[in-house]
Write a protein that holds these residues in place. Structure first.
Motif, PDB file in Angstrom:
ATOM      1  N   SER A  81       0.829  -1.211   0.000  1.00  0.00           N
ATOM      2  CA  SER A  81       0.000   0.000   0.000  1.00  0.00           C
ATOM      3  C   SER A  81       0.859   1.255   0.000  1.00  0.00           C
ATOM      4  O   SER A  81       0.565   2.233  -0.717  1.00  0.00           O
ATOM      5  CB  SER A  81      -0.936  -0.014   1.207  1.00  0.00           C
ATOM      6  OG  SER A  81      -0.193   0.003   2.423  1.00  0.00           O
ATOM      7  N   PHE A  82       1.941   1.266   0.763  1.00  0.00           N
ATOM      8  CA  PHE A  82       2.826   2.433   0.777  1.00  0.00           C
ATOM      9  C   PHE A  82       3.625   2.531  -0.521  1.00  0.00           C
ATOM     10  O   PHE A  82       3.770   3.622  -1.094  1.00  0.00           O
ATOM     11  CB  PHE A  82       3.769   2.366   1.978  1.00  0.00           C
ATOM     12  CG  PHE A  82       3.102   2.729   3.271  1.00  0.00           C
ATOM     13  CD1 PHE A  82       2.901   4.055   3.615  1.00  0.00           C
ATOM     14  CD2 PHE A  82       2.670   1.755   4.149  1.00  0.00           C
ATOM     15  CE1 PHE A  82       2.290   4.409   4.803  1.00  0.00           C
ATOM     16  CE2 PHE A  82       2.059   2.084   5.341  1.00  0.00           C
ATOM     17  CZ  PHE A  82       1.864   3.417   5.671  1.00  0.00           C
ATOM     18  N   SER A  85       1.348   3.742  -3.375  1.00  0.00           N
ATOM     19  CA  SER A  85       1.012   5.169  -3.264  1.00  0.00           C
ATOM     20  C   SER A  85       2.223   6.049  -3.591  1.00  0.00           C
ATOM     21  O   SER A  85       2.095   7.080  -4.260  1.00  0.00           O
ATOM     22  CB  SER A  85       0.483   5.477  -1.866  1.00  0.00           C
ATOM     23  OG  SER A  85       1.478   5.219  -0.881  1.00  0.00           O
ATOM     24  N   VAL A 163      -4.005   6.230   4.182  1.00  0.00           N
ATOM     25  CA  VAL A 163      -3.243   4.980   4.182  1.00  0.00           C
ATOM     26  C   VAL A 163      -2.635   4.713   5.556  1.00  0.00           C
ATOM     27  O   VAL A 163      -2.685   3.580   6.076  1.00  0.00           O
ATOM     28  CB  VAL A 163      -2.146   5.020   3.097  1.00  0.00           C
ATOM     29  CG1 VAL A 163      -1.236   3.797   3.210  1.00  0.00           C
ATOM     30  CG2 VAL A 163      -2.764   5.085   1.720  1.00  0.00           C
ATOM     31  N   MET A 167      -3.844   1.354   7.665  1.00  0.00           N
ATOM     32  CA  MET A 167      -2.862   0.303   7.835  1.00  0.00           C
ATOM     33  C   MET A 167      -2.313   0.250   9.258  1.00  0.00           C
ATOM     34  O   MET A 167      -2.165  -0.824   9.837  1.00  0.00           O
ATOM     35  CB  MET A 167      -1.722   0.475   6.837  1.00  0.00           C
ATOM     36  CG  MET A 167      -2.156   0.380   5.378  1.00  0.00           C
ATOM     37  SD  MET A 167      -3.204  -1.057   5.010  1.00  0.00           S
ATOM     38  CE  MET A 167      -2.173  -2.407   5.536  1.00  0.00           C
TER      39      MET A 167
END
Length: 383
Positions: A81-82, A85, A163, A167
């Protein structure tokens, strides 16, 4: 028939089946194949969900789905996810710089760029990381030359906060899940059936290893077995609630020390018509559920375990684990699951009640009650 002060008691149930005799007689029955247990000893439910056609429902609750995933899958999603992005906004910063002409080596040096020191995709990726995690090394910065750059900066900050919230919240919930606290709530390895106040009782010991208490602790007991309705409908997993004896007429517990939970096998109990041998032959499972609020976190926790027929000791009693030492009560957890044999009728509670019960008889421990009973029987036989 034997007689004791005018009380007529049938010889077939007058403690003639002690615990060791019952286990010897039912040894062959206990080795046969049994049905799969519904709940494991550690509380895990032995249920496999198959042929689910509406998989999209899990995506409607993304947060719970992420928390329920395995740690490996959660960490992979956390990392991706990081990375995704950062790469997405790195492409956005590169496009902004490309559209403004900042990447053209022939651009005049006096012209102000949208982002200073952004000359390639690698520098755009580094700037994306600096913006989202608010590092701010100072070499690259947004200028007031481009409104597009300002809009991308605002959008990346909002997305980055979302995010981080999702998370990091997911990681926190996985580390602080209620079942983690349940690891220190322990149940005895075996359940026992013996006499208490002249009545057959099913007993289990439960304890808490931590000093921080479980508030509003409640316990439920269920018997799981195959059943058939009057109409002939087969119930592969019938759940029958079992009442736990409590002087306060409630299932609430003050779990500051190990407690022996007692279920009186009366006419309302599903164990009412089972003798020691019937219990070994019957494919039943006793489920125990303990719920409460963790004192330190306020999170509701639940601990579960179950007992199949092989794990129920007929004619046993739990050894005391709490003693008083130097003005304080001490709990010896080495004795938590220890049991001792005690004189116990091998017949069912139903038959015991029909014969008038055993009130009036005084039983000792397994070591003194059994031999004395045998001596009385031999003396009666000689008479």
């Amino acid at each position: 028939m034997l007689s004791r002060k005018g009380l007529q008691l049938p010889e077939d149930y007058l403690l003639t089946r002690l615990a060791e005799d019952v286990q010897h007689q039912t040894k062959g029955a206990s080795t046969r194949a049994r049905k799969a247990r519904f709940v494991a000893k550690n509380g895990a439910c032995n249920v496999a969900h198959t042929n689910i056609r509406e998989q999209g429902r899990f995506l409607q609750d993304v947060f719970t789905t992420l928390v329920d995933l395995k740690w490996l899958h959660t960490l992979v999603i956390f990392t991706m996810s990081f990375l995704c992005s950062w790469l997405l906004f790195a492409m956005a910063w590169w496009l902004v710089a490309f559209a403004h002409g900042d990447l053209d080596p022939r651009a005049p040096p006096a012209r102000a760029p949208c982002v200073t020191e952004l000359r390639s995709f690698a520098s755009a990726f580094l700037f994306s990381i600096e913006v989202q995690v608010t590092i701010g090394f100072g070499a690259r910065m947004v200028t007031e030359e481009c409104w597009a750059a300002i809009l991308v900066l605002i959008l990346q900050n909002i997305v980055g906060l979302l995010v981080n919230a999702i998370m990091l919240g997911c990681i926190f919930m996985k580390t602080a899940q209620a079942r983690r606290r349940a690891e220190t709530l322990i149940f005895s390895k075996h359940a026992v059936v013996s006499l208490r106040d002249g009545r057959l009782c099913f007993m289990v010991r439960v304890g808490d290893l931590r000093k921080s208490m479980i508030l509003c602790a409640t316990v439920r007991m269920q018997v799981l077995r195959r059943g058939v309705t009057r109409e002939g409908e087969l119930l592969p997993l019938e759940q029958i609630d079992v009442r736990i004896a409590n002087p306060l007429d409630t299932n609430a517990l003050f779990l500051v020390s190990p407690i022996v939970l007692c279920h009186v096998i009366d006419s309302n109990s599903p164990l009412y018509g089972l003798s020691a041998q019937d219990l070994q032959r019957d494919d039943l499972e006793v489920l125990l559920i303990l719920e409460g609020v963790v004192e330190t976190t306020g999170i509701t926790t639940q601990a579960r375990t179950s007992y199949v027929s092989d794990e129920i000791l007929w004619g046993h009693r739990f050894v005391p684990a709490v003693s008083e030492e130097d003005g304080a009560y001490a709990v010896d957890y080495s004795k938590f699951g220890n049991t001792q044999r005690v004189p116990t009728p091998g017949c069912s509670a139903q038959k015991l009640e029909r014969q008038g019960g055993v009130t009036g008889l005084k039983f000792g421990g397994a070591g003194e009650g059994a031999p004395s009973l045998r001596r009385r029987r031999r003396a009666s036989t000689r008479r």
